[in-house]
Design an enzyme around this catalytic site. Structure first.
Site, PDB file in Angstrom:
ATOM      1  CB  SER A   1      -1.089   0.252   1.249  1.00  0.00           C
ATOM      2  OG  SER A   1      -2.104  -0.749   0.923  1.00  0.00           O
TER       3      SER A   1
ATOM      4  CE  LYS B   1      -4.610   2.101  -0.406  1.00  0.00           C
ATOM      5  NZ  LYS B   1      -3.864   0.840  -0.404  1.00  0.00           N
TER       6      LYS B   1
ATOM      7  CB  SER C   1      -4.136   1.550   3.906  1.00  0.00           C
ATOM      8  OG  SER C   1      -3.303   1.130   2.820  1.00  0.00           O
TER       9      SER C   1
ATOM     10  CE  LYS D   1      -1.303   4.069   2.841  1.00  0.00           C
ATOM     11  NZ  LYS D   1      -1.386   2.949   3.493  1.00  0.00           N
TER      12      LYS D   1
END
Length: 407
Positions: A56, A59, A115, A228
């Site tokens: 993820s 992203k 997420s 992140k």
């Protein structure tokens, strides 16, 4: 004597401790990089160019394209069937429904804080129409940013054989993303509540999953400003974290780690970068001098001073400089050499200078004058050669007539 020996032993122990403290950290992640956002300097590299599944942290690239597009985040969009049903149901999502009315800002919070994969799909379709077109856009933009081994096939990061990147490439992407205050605001938010929609009667709250940004976590770092995380079975745990101290912004990327290891490794990387390096500046004059010595032809008026991070026991006079194309590699003896782009002087030494102009026309007495002087010289030589030839012809004719009369 004992006192002297004691001092010597203490000095030796301090020296040994300092040397040990300066050693790069030992990480358990498979790939990692510690990267300076101000100048692109790599302070730590562990297989940073080895392709891996990012999960993820993908992203971050999605967020970058959304912000670069200039699309209004207050815009309301309708969630498509594909945005909801193209992801694995066991993956992270916020239970969006087909036909649900949401804003792009809500989707950005859902994507970056909790997420949500369905939110990433909504954003991709809003920017490029389809998820496929957006994925192509992601890869193309990554190449423009200098990413060397990246190929994206989706906006969320779920595993795919052709979906991969590297620790270094993710640092480059994050560096670009830091230009946007909107990203920093969202990424630094602890909790965001999305109001009810036409399909959901209850509000939904999204909590920030970044332990390093959470004051309640044992891994909290007050200098951290964004991050992140990601996880899939193939990628393992991945994490990108940004910290800023005393005007130095460091990006730590770890790939292929475990749940706790990603936090331990990131903490160790920041400790290494901030504790073992100091900030200094290379003056424009120094860069010009070193570039010339390395064989480059720098444009002295265009070269600017550059910030560089050096190991604590290293000063600028210990640096080595090597030319690479039109750039200068500056080696500090730790981390990767810093690559400085050096503007080159485009007018070779001794080259003809551009003629002076006035109101767009050549100034009289410059190029035209030179032309007529040259033409006069050439003309004079032609006349001289012609005169000599004529004289020789007349002499030969007289001699021939004289010889005929004598016969």
């Amino acid at each position: 004597m004992k006192r002297i020996l004691g001092w010597a032993m203490a000095l030796l122990m301090c020296t040994s401790f300092a040397a040990a403290a300066a050693e790069p950290p030992v990480l358990q992640s498979r790939q990692a990089v510690l990267y300076c956002a101000e100048n692109g300097q790599v302070l730590f590299d562990q297989e940073m160019d080895t392709p891996a599944h990012p999960a993820s942290i993908t992203k971050l690239m999605t967020a970058l394209l959304v912000l670069e597009s200039g699309i209004d985040l207050d815009q309301t969009v309708t969630v498509s069937h594909d945005a909801v049903y193209s992801i694995e149901r066991g993956s992270t999502h916020i239970a969006l429904d087909e036909g649900e009315q949401v804003t792009l800002e809500q989707m950005m919070y859902a994507m970056l804080l909790t997420s949500a994969n369905d939110a990433a799909n909504v954003l991709a379709e809003a920017v490029d129409g389809t998820q496929q077109a957006f994925a192509k856009h992601m890869t193309e933009r990554a190449k423009e940013l200098g990413c060397r081994h990246t190929n994206f096939v989706n906006a969320h990061g779920l595993d795919d054989r052709l979906h991969y990147t590297t620790a270094y490439d993710m640092a480059c992407i994050t560096r670009e993303l830091l230009q946007y205050d909107t990203f920093l605001t969202i990424a630094g938010t602890q909790v965001y509540t999305m109001p009810p929609t036409n399909k959901q009667s209850e509000p939904r709250s999204f909590w920030n999953k970044q332990n390093i940004l959470n004051p309640q976590s044992e891994y909290y770092d007050p200098s951290a400003i964004a991050g992140k995380n990601g996880y899939t079975s193939q990628a393992g745990h991945t994490l990108v974290t940004v910290a800023r101290r005393d005007g130095v912004t460091l990006i730590a990327v770890v790939l292929g780690d475990d749940k706790t290891g990603k936090l331990v490794d990131t903490t160790a990387l920041f400790a290494y970068g901030y504790d073992q390096f100091h900030k200094t500046e290379l003056s424009a004059q120094t860069i010009v001098q070193k570039a010339e010595k390395a064989g480059l032809s720098p444009d002295a008026d265009a070269v600017q001073a550059e910030m560089i991070l050096l190991p604590n026991d290293t000063q600028t006079d210990a640096l080595t400089y090597t030319a690479q194309d039109d750039a200068l590699l500056v080696d500090a003896g730790a981390g990767d050499p810093l690559l400085l782009e050096v503007p080159q002087d485009t007018v070779p030494t001794g080259a003809a200078q551009a003629e002076p102009k006035e109101d767009g026309h050549p100034v009289p007495g410059t190029t035209e004058k030179a032309f007529w002087i040259g033409a006069g010289v050439v003309g004079g030589l032609v006349v001289l050669v012609a005169g000599l030839s004529y004289r020789r012809a007349r002499i030969r004719k007289r001699r021939r007539i004289s010889w005929m009369q004598r016969r």
